[in-house]
Design a protein around this motif. Structure first.
Motif, PDB file in Angstrom:
ATOM      1  N   LEU A  87     -20.999  53.575   0.069  1.00  0.00           N
ATOM      2  CA  LEU A  87     -20.161  52.449   0.485  1.00  0.00           C
ATOM      3  C   LEU A  87     -20.999  51.201   0.748  1.00  0.00           C
ATOM      4  CD1 LEU A  87     -17.610  54.238   2.815  1.00  0.00           C
ATOM      5  CD2 LEU A  87     -17.325  53.481   0.444  1.00  0.00           C
ATOM      6  N   GLY A  88     -20.438  50.074   0.371  1.00  0.00           N
ATOM      7  CA  GLY A  88     -21.138  48.810   0.560  1.00  0.00           C
ATOM      8  C   GLY A  88     -22.096  48.508  -0.572  1.00  0.00           C
ATOM      9  N   GLY A  89     -22.266  49.454  -1.496  1.00  0.00           N
ATOM     10  CA  GLY A  89     -23.257  49.268  -2.548  1.00  0.00           C
ATOM     11  C   GLY A  89     -22.676  48.730  -3.840  1.00  0.00           C
ATOM     12  N   GLN A 287     -12.072  40.560   7.137  1.00  0.00           N
ATOM     13  CA  GLN A 287     -11.653  41.693   7.950  1.00  0.00           C
ATOM     14  C   GLN A 287     -10.557  42.503   7.284  1.00  0.00           C
ATOM     15  OE1 GLN A 287     -10.322  40.491  11.760  1.00  0.00           O
ATOM     16  NE2 GLN A 287     -12.269  40.922  12.741  1.00  0.00           N
ATOM     17  N   ASP A 288     -10.734  43.783   7.320  1.00  0.00           N
ATOM     18  CA  ASP A 288      -9.680  44.698   6.909  1.00  0.00           C
ATOM     19  C   ASP A 288      -8.518  44.531   7.901  1.00  0.00           C
ATOM     20  OD1 ASP A 288      -8.052  46.887   6.586  1.00  0.00           O
ATOM     21  OD2 ASP A 288      -9.681  48.341   6.423  1.00  0.00           O
ATOM     22  N   PRO A 289      -7.307  44.165   7.414  1.00  0.00           N
ATOM     23  CA  PRO A 289      -6.218  43.909   8.349  1.00  0.00           C
ATOM     24  C   PRO A 289      -5.764  45.161   9.103  1.00  0.00           C
ATOM     25  CG  PRO A 289      -5.415  43.832   6.091  1.00  0.00           C
ATOM     26  CD  PRO A 289      -6.906  43.949   6.026  1.00  0.00           C
ATOM     27  N   TYR A 290      -6.158  46.329   8.648  1.00  0.00           N
ATOM     28  CA  TYR A 290      -5.692  47.556   9.296  1.00  0.00           C
ATOM     29  C   TYR A 290      -6.669  48.073  10.336  1.00  0.00           C
ATOM     30  CZ  TYR A 290      -2.780  47.101   5.246  1.00  0.00           C
ATOM     31  OH  TYR A 290      -1.936  46.585   4.297  1.00  0.00           O
ATOM     32  N   THR A 291      -7.978  47.921  10.049  1.00  0.00           N
ATOM     33  CA  THR A 291      -8.948  48.483  10.985  1.00  0.00           C
ATOM     34  C   THR A 291      -9.711  47.406  11.737  1.00  0.00           C
ATOM     35  OG1 THR A 291     -10.702  48.474   9.336  1.00  0.00           O
ATOM     36  CG2 THR A 291      -9.345  50.452   9.460  1.00  0.00           C
ATOM     37  N   GLY A 292      -9.630  46.164  11.253  1.00  0.00           N
ATOM     38  CA  GLY A 292     -10.374  45.087  11.902  1.00  0.00           C
ATOM     39  C   GLY A 292     -11.852  45.081  11.534  1.00  0.00           C
ATOM     40  N   ARG A 293     -12.290  46.080  10.744  1.00  0.00           N
ATOM     41  CA  ARG A 293     -13.693  46.113  10.342  1.00  0.00           C
ATOM     42  C   ARG A 293     -13.904  45.255   9.097  1.00  0.00           C
ATOM     43  NH1 ARG A 293     -16.964  46.929  13.900  1.00  0.00           N
ATOM     44  NH2 ARG A 293     -18.415  47.033  12.146  1.00  0.00           N
ATOM     45  N   MET A 294     -15.178  45.042   8.768  1.00  0.00           N
ATOM     46  CA  MET A 294     -15.460  44.224   7.599  1.00  0.00           C
ATOM     47  C   MET A 294     -15.095  44.993   6.319  1.00  0.00           C
ATOM     48  SD  MET A 294     -16.258  41.449   8.675  1.00  0.00           S
ATOM     49  CE  MET A 294     -15.876  41.181  10.376  1.00  0.00           C
ATOM     50  N   LEU A 295     -14.536  44.261   5.384  1.00  0.00           N
ATOM     51  CA  LEU A 295     -14.036  44.919   4.170  1.00  0.00           C
ATOM     52  C   LEU A 295     -15.116  45.661   3.389  1.00  0.00           C
ATOM     53  CD1 LEU A 295     -11.484  42.447   2.587  1.00  0.00           C
ATOM     54  CD2 LEU A 295     -11.052  44.684   3.603  1.00  0.00           C
ATOM     55  N   MET A 296     -16.335  45.134   3.442  1.00  0.00           N
ATOM     56  CA  MET A 296     -17.388  45.742   2.629  1.00  0.00           C
ATOM     57  C   MET A 296     -17.686  47.162   3.086  1.00  0.00           C
ATOM     58  SD  MET A 296     -18.670  44.564  -0.057  1.00  0.00           S
ATOM     59  CE  MET A 296     -19.669  45.446  -1.232  1.00  0.00           C
ATOM     60  N   GLU A 297     -17.329  47.467   4.329  1.00  0.00           N
ATOM     61  CA  GLU A 297     -17.629  48.809   4.852  1.00  0.00           C
ATOM     62  C   GLU A 297     -16.787  49.893   4.192  1.00  0.00           C
ATOM     63  OE1 GLU A 297     -17.424  48.865   9.119  1.00  0.00           O
ATOM     64  OE2 GLU A 297     -18.618  47.041   9.284  1.00  0.00           O
ATOM     65  N   ARG A 298     -15.733  49.491   3.514  1.00  0.00           N
ATOM     66  CA  ARG A 298     -14.914  50.508   2.845  1.00  0.00           C
ATOM     67  C   ARG A 298     -14.930  50.340   1.316  1.00  0.00           C
ATOM     68  NH1 ARG A 298      -8.560  48.592   3.199  1.00  0.00           N
ATOM     69  NH2 ARG A 298      -8.779  47.095   1.533  1.00  0.00           N
ATOM     70  N   THR A 299     -15.784  49.421   0.844  1.00  0.00           N
ATOM     71  CA  THR A 299     -15.741  49.055  -0.564  1.00  0.00           C
ATOM     72  C   THR A 299     -17.017  49.452  -1.280  1.00  0.00           C
ATOM     73  OG1 THR A 299     -14.514  47.106   0.157  1.00  0.00           O
ATOM     74  CG2 THR A 299     -15.328  47.090  -2.104  1.00  0.00           C
ATOM     75  N   LEU A 300     -16.908  49.836  -2.529  1.00  0.00           N
ATOM     76  CA  LEU A 300     -18.115  49.948  -3.339  1.00  0.00           C
ATOM     77  C   LEU A 300     -17.820  49.420  -4.730  1.00  0.00           C
ATOM     78  CD1 LEU A 300     -18.799  52.426  -5.563  1.00  0.00           C
ATOM     79  CD2 LEU A 300     -18.380  53.800  -3.561  1.00  0.00           C
ATOM     80  N   LEU A 301     -18.854  48.887  -5.355  1.00  0.00           N
ATOM     81  CA  LEU A 301     -18.675  48.217  -6.630  1.00  0.00           C
ATOM     82  C   LEU A 301     -19.438  48.922  -7.742  1.00  0.00           C
ATOM     83  CD1 LEU A 301     -19.340  44.519  -5.539  1.00  0.00           C
ATOM     84  CD2 LEU A 301     -17.167  45.681  -5.681  1.00  0.00           C
ATOM     85  N   VAL A 302     -18.819  48.955  -8.911  1.00  0.00           N
ATOM     86  CA  VAL A 302     -19.506  49.405 -10.108  1.00  0.00           C
ATOM     87  C   VAL A 302     -19.463  48.233 -11.068  1.00  0.00           C
ATOM     88  CG1 VAL A 302     -19.526  51.043 -12.021  1.00  0.00           C
ATOM     89  CG2 VAL A 302     -18.799  51.790  -9.748  1.00  0.00           C
ATOM     90  N   ALA A 303     -20.618  47.854 -11.580  1.00  0.00           N
ATOM     91  CA  ALA A 303     -20.662  46.654 -12.396  1.00  0.00           C
ATOM     92  C   ALA A 303     -21.280  46.938 -13.748  1.00  0.00           C
ATOM     93  CB  ALA A 303     -21.499  45.591 -11.688  1.00  0.00           C
TER      94      ALA A 303
END
Ligand SMILES: Nc1ncnc2c1ncn2[C@@H]1O[C@H](COP(=O)(O)OP(=O)(O)O)[C@@H](O)[C@H]1O
Ligand SMILES: [Mg+2]
Lengths: 603, 459
Positions: A87-89, A287-303
């Motif tokens: 996550l976050g990567g 901010q994630d509207p549901y958890t209030g945490r930063m969005l990147m904490e639940r996101t990962l990217l493939v490029a």
């Protein structure tokens, strides 16, 4: 991770280089096996065998490679590492960590370097499952403990889903790096396997689960035209086709930002580098509207951006899906966005063309439809081996050449998915965003999610939704008449219908992703805006039947306020929206009284 | 460098030469070919097998004979030499001087094929470039590091617009600070000359590198040209810290050369005979623009793409639009009405505008004004269509206002002089002048504050 009996890697030689397609001579090599190509040791994958020769697709540019150079097998198919730290990567199409590559090789992606996807230096706090003790039996995909991966995501450490047996040993709570063994298991095959915080899984093999789950819940995206009009469910399959500039990427990024998923996997497949940078730079601040945490904490990217090697584009979707399934297996709701599946299909086409396979439509090979279907089939809501529910929702952008939806990729995709958000060039050109065309779009889930809206938001949801769609259909009909005979031919009631449709379009459907308030709307806010516009329409229609002129209603003070309500009140201000609806109703009632009085007077 | 020459050419056609029995030739390497006149041609390996090598010859295969063609494999990729001396020079598609001066001498050489920028190394482009053209700055703003093509068609003034951008582009409050890389593929002598004159008359010649392949130059060379030009641009931007504006004209000629070679190679065609990899090939070029973390310089790319038969769905503009960060679309209709620059705003788009404009960059009302203008213009276009069916007399007063707005918009906002350099504030004020034709209640895309501050009505 399963310890492999180290099989000796086989050696061979290169015979021909034709762009990304390399022909090698390597007796005994298997299909799908990974190989290292040439002195540069570029990563490739065997895609066909022909007698003594094997055809390899290279995931990196083959510039400078010569016939006669060696090739070596890696003894396994293209696989990904699954464990904490994903996550976050940001990873490339074959899961190379792009941040780490940037550190080691600079601005440009260099070849023949393959650092591990997961950071080996980082230590994670491992908490073993307290229920477990040596001697216990572990079924496949069992949980042996947890790691707090980010503030919101507890990473469940799973045994590989193809391994079961007797637990021999489990490490105590402590900080462990990924290459430290945290347990041992005597497999049903009689072999002792070491367990780590991560394991590998081949990307082309869907991860198994206990069974499919048929319960359905809406995926809330905060986008009105999607949630209210063409809903998608968790575990569903959706597609966003549209010509360039219609808003596919914005739709996908909005879902990545605002959907009520636990994990978001964003696969940039053959698209722009800057679009990934946009996510990388903004998500850590949102901010994630549901958890209030930063969005990147639940996101990962493939490029795999459009300038990166074509064949890795084909792999990138599977790399993303495998990671999605892995979090699903931990019991999470995962959304995977693939922008764009057309580039994936083009990568298939490119390889099949170089192999001289017979093209069937627009140069695409005959297996396009079956590959597409198999890819989308990896979405779904399941009961995991742990007995939890998890889901992978797959949303693919489709980029039809010339915006023509009859082309093969769009046409086949339409057969497979359940939610189709058709983007229209006409709407986009008029800056009606999101340019989701309410005529060409569909969702098979309206009835299933109606229950949820009924219980959670309003019992009137379904009726209001249908009323709005009917009004939009009338609008199209009436506009045709106007274009034939002019506006004078319309009755007042009909003109008011046009106004009602305009209110729906401007006040509900159009949603500015760039506006801090409008960008996200909770289900409640979505419904209240719809309610507001339809209240105006209904009450106005009543007055018009009494003879109040349309012009007078159009000029009412709150008409422009209603159109602005979406960006005036955020999702927390539903009371204000309700008050405004009340105010509007009162005002109509007042006009009605006044008008009746006036008419009595006139009589 | 290998001194051995091979005389084993076995086939020559469509710009491609097959050589047999040449051992172990590296894919992508540079090749020197000597023809029967003793003249040298340049080539590149595009398929390499033990027994047979396929070479693409930039000067073409015309007039070759198989007997007396000598081939030397140079054991190096196709490279260009880089030094600050590039500025002020003119080269052909493979970086050979075209201005009668000696070649660039430098120990720094780079392969023109480049390599993909790591997405994690990029930073998002956000600095507003003022071009002085209202339809661009106001509605489709260009930012440093963006790739924003001009979609045009034969007979439209794309070159004049590109030249105007080159002359006027600057950051607000900063003197013009762009170095220019000019890449011309298959252009007429007159067009090439036009740009040379523009550069010299605006005094930037010493800050320009030109790569020129004219209409009568070999088409295969067009495949290398944008890559050579971008290699120079990367050097100027990321080695010498300059902000580089790359103008390419015309990408359609490039794509046609690609189709020619692909057909000769026997590649499976997809749409209109263009190879399936046209998308990736164009992306390799366009994606070389951008900004990179911790680097001062930038590459802003403005390619000209002419739409065959004015068709925006033709594969070349279509695939370009799928890669670039927007497009500026020129319209024949506006052009025929004598409006310059004939920018058709509806299909035009700048995807990177959002972060380059607004309070800290241009003015706080900018995003909403652009939005409002677009909404009004879209409505006005509908009204125009209606008027053309039922006649303007039949329209309501409200509708007639839209017609009037559309006319004024085309005339005043879209239209401007070729040397008219409007500041962004002038552009925005002009926008409000036009929007003020409508009562406040109809302008729902701007904020109440904007209306209070900028709407020209008495109240
Ligand atoms: N919901 C939206 N709100 C505001 N602007 C939008 C929205 N959707 C699209 N846009 C505009 O349209 C542009 C193109 O959208 P994008 O998603 O990149 O298109 P596509 O991926 O279909 O080519 C964006 O850069 C943005 O300016
Ligand atoms: Mg996109």
């Amino acid at each position: 991770m399963i310890q492999k009996s180290s099989e000796r890697n086989k050696q061979g030689v290169i015979r021909e280089i034709n762009g990304p397609i390399v022909t090698i001579r390597l007796p005994g090599v298997r299909n799908s096996e990974q190989v290292l190509i040439g002195d540069l040791r570029l990563v490739g994958e065997v895609i066909a065998l022909q007698g003594e020769e094997a055809i390899v697709q290279a995931y990196e540019s083959t510039d400078g490679v010569r016939p006669g150079e060696p090739v070596e097998t890696l003894g396994k198919p293209l696989s990904v590492e699954l464990g904490p730290g994903l996550l976050g990567g940001i990873f490339d199409g074959v899961q190379r960590p792009l941040e780490a590559l940037f550190e080691t090789s600079g601005d440009h992606i260099s070849r023949g370097v393959a650092p591990p996807a997961l950071d080996r230096e980082r230590a994670w706090r491992f908490v073993p499952d307290p229920e477990l003790a040596p001697g216990m039996r572990l079924e496949r995909g069992a949980r042996i403990g947890t790691v707090q991966e980010t503030k919101t995501i507890e990473h469940r450490i799973l045994t590989p889903p193809n391994l079961s047996g007797e637990l021999m040993e489990l490490a105590p709570e402590g900080d462990y790096k990924l290459d430290r063994c945290v347990g041992r298991l005597k497999g049903d095959d009689g072999v002792t396997h070491r367990l780590y915080l991560y394991h590998n899984w081949p990307v082309r093999l869907p991860r198994p689960y206990r069974q499919r789950d048929h319960s359905q819940k809406p995926l809330i995206t905060g986008q009105r035209i999607l949630d209210t009009f063409f809903p998608l469910v968790k575990g569903g399959k959706g597609a966003v086709p549209g010509p360039f500039g219609a808003g596919k990427t914005v739709v996908q990024q909005q879902i990545a930002r605002w959907s009520n998923a636990d994990i978001v996997i964003y696969v940039g497949c053959g698209e722009r580098g800057n679009e990934l940078v946009d996510v990388l730079e903004t998500f850590p601040t949102l901010q994630d509207p549901y958890t209030g945490r930063m969005l990147m904490e639940r996101t990962l990217l493939v490029a795999n951006t459009s300038n990166m090697p074509v064949v890795a584009r084909e792999a990138s979707i599977y790399v993303g899906l495998t990671m999605a399934e892995y979090y699903r297996d931990q019991g999470y709701d995962v959304v995977m966005l693939a922008d764009s599946t057309s580039r994936w299909a083009e990568a298939l086409r490119e390889v099949s063309g170089r192999l001289g396979q017979m093209p069937v439509e627009d140069g695409y090979p005959a297996y396009l439809a079956s590959r597409l279907a198999a890819m989308y089939e990896r979405a779904g809501r399941v009961v995991t081996f742990l007995g939890d529910k998890g889901s992978v929702t797959l949303i693919g952008a489709v980029s039809p050449p010339g915006g023509d939806f009859s082309e093969p990729v769009t046409a086949h995709t339409k057969e497979i998915i359940q939610t189709f958000w058709a983007l229209s060039k006409e709407l986009a050109d008029a800056r009606h965003y999101p340019s989701v065309d309410w005529v060409g779009s569909f969702s098979d889930h309206v009835n299933t999610v109606a229950r949820w809206w009924h219980d959670e938001v309003s019992p009137h949801w379904k009726r209001r939704r249908e009323q709005a769609l009917a009004l939009l259909a009338r609008d199209a009909e009436l506009s045709r008449i106007v274009n034939l005979v002019g506006p004078e031919a319309l009755s007042s009631a009909q003109r008011w219908e046009l106004e009602g449709a305009a209110l729906i379009k401007e006040g509900v459907l159009q949603q500015n992703a760039l506006d801090a308030v409008d960008t996200f709307a909770s289900p409640k806010k979505q419904f209240l805006l719809l309610e507001m516009m339809l209240t105006i329409y209904d009450k106005g229609a009543g007055l018009i039947s009494l003879g109040v002129p349309v012009q007078e209603l159009r000029g009412l003070e709150f008409m422009s306020r209603a159109r602005r309500a979406k960006q005036t009140y955020d999702s927390d201000q539903t009371e204000e929206l309700e008050a405004m609806i009340k105010e509007i109703s009162d005002e109509f009632a007042r006009i009605r009284v006044e008008y009746t009085k006036f008419q009595e007077h006139a009589h | 460098m290998s001194a051995k020459e091979y005389r084993t050419a076995s086939a020559a056609r469509g710009g491609l030469l097959t050589v047999i029995d040449a051992p172990r030739v590296a894919f992508g390497d540079r090749v020197a070919i000597r023809d029967h006149h003793g003249a040298l041609r340049n080539g590149q390996v595009i398929r390499s097998a033990e027994k047979e090598v396929l070479i693409q010859i930039f000067e073409g295969t015309d007039d070759l004979d198989l007997e007396s063609t000598w081939v030397r494999f140079l054991d190096q990729p196709l490279e260009v030499a880089l030094s600050p001396e590039l500025l002020g020079r003119i080269f052909n598609g493979i970086g050979e001087p075209k201005d009668g001066r000696p070649p660039i001498v430098s120990s720094l050489k780079r392969a023109i094929s480049g390599s993909a920028i790591n997405p994690a190394a990029r930073t998002y482009p956000r600095e507003f470039i003022q071009t002085g053209v209202s339809t661009i700055d106001g509605l489709n703003a260009l930012v440093r590091g963006q790739k924003l093509p001009i979609f045009s068609a034969s007979g439209l003034p794309h070159n004049r617009l590109a030249a105007q951008i080159v002359r006027q582009a600057k950051l607000v409050d900063e003197e013009s600070s762009f170095s220019v890389v000019f890449a011309a593929m298959g252009v007429s002598y007159a067009d090439a000359q036009f740009f040379k004159d523009v550069f010299s008359s605006s005094g930037v010649l010493g800050n320009v590198v030109m790569y020129i392949n004219q209409a009568d130059d070999p088409p295969v060379e067009r495949l290398a040209l944008p890559r050579a030009a971008l290699t120079a641009a990367e050097y100027l931007a990321f080695d010498l810290d300059r902000h580089v504006l790359v103008v390419m004209t015309d990408m359609t000629n490039y794509a046609e050369a690609l189709r020619e070679v692909a057909t000769a190679k026997g590649d499976v065609p997809s749409r209109k005979g263009y190879p399936g990899y046209l998308y990736s090939d164009l992306a390799e070029i366009y994606e070389r623009s951008g900004r990179i973390r911790d680097r001062h310089g930038s590459i802003t790319l403005v390619p000209v793409v002419s739409m065959p038969s004015d068709d925006i769905t033709h594969p070349i503009p279509d695939l370009t639009g799928y890669i670039t960060e927007g497009q500026i679309v020129l319209s024949r209709e506006l052009h025929n009405q004598g409006i310059y620059p004939p920018v058709h705003i509806s299909p035009s788009l700048s995807r990177l505008m959002k972060d380059g404009i607004g309070k800290d960059d241009t003015r706080e009302d900018h995003p909403r004004v652009a939005n409002q203008l677009y909404a009004m213009y879209a409505k006005a276009q509908e009204t125009r269509n209606l008027a053309s069916i039922i006649g303007a007399e039949e329209l309501s007063e409200q509708d007639r206002r839209y017609l009037e707005f559309a006319d004024q918009f085309d005339k005043q906002f879209v239209g401007q002089e070729e040397d008219e350099d409007r500041s962004i504030i002038e552009t925005l004020n002009l926008a409000w002048e036009l929007l003020s034709m409508f009562p406040k209640a109809e302008l729902t895309r701007v904020s109440e504050t904007d209306l209070a501050k900028y709407h020209r009505s008495g109240d």
